[in-house]
Design an enzyme around this catalytic site. Structure first.
Site: not given
Length: 148
Positions: A54, A56, A84, A87
């Site tokens: 992801h 992040e 999410c 993260c």
């Protein structure tokens, strides 16, 4: 929302658009310290075949390397979509002091929309949501419209 927040969110938006161009879910992230971008990334789960990739997580990894440690004290994360649970956990563990996100995530948002990980007895970053939310949401909407 400040001009500074808009400036750095626009940098994250540029990265989200790069992700979309590579057929990745369009999320971009930048980490800022002392008004300088020290790390930036966008989603690459499909290309790299890795669920951890992801925006992040990748940006946090790059910021740790740039600063030479795992504590990202004094840093702000700008990300185009509310983080999410994975993260959000990484953000909390890395001690990022402030998180600024664009679009709210009704499916997995973990800083207030679906759940709020700042409500637990953990490190609590300052959260600012909805910065340039229309622009951030439009990128996601357009991406998924093309996918369908």
């Amino acid at each position: 929302m400040t001009e500074r927040d808009e400036f750095f969110m626009n940098e994250a938006i540029k990265l989200a658009k790069r992700a979309a161009d590579e057929d990745e879910v369009p999320v971009g992230a930048v980490i800022v310290r002392d008004d300088k971008i020290i790390a930036s990334a966008y989603n690459s789960r499909e290309k790299d075949k890795n669920p951890l990739f992801h925006a992040e997580i990748k940006a946090i990894d790059d910021a740790c390397r740039a600063l030479g440690g795992w504590r990202l004290v004094g840093c702000t994360l700008y990300v185009t979509l509310e983080p999410c649970p994975m993260c959000a956990g990484a953000i909390i563990n890395s001690r990022i002091e402030r998180v600024v996100y664009g679009a709210y995530d009704n499916k997995a948002g973990s800083f207030g929309t679906m759940i709020d990980l700042t409500q637990y007895p953990l490190f609590k970053p300052q959260i600012t949501g909805g910065v340039l939310k229309n622009e951030c949401s439009a990128i996601l909407t357009e991406f998924f419209k093309k996918k369908r």
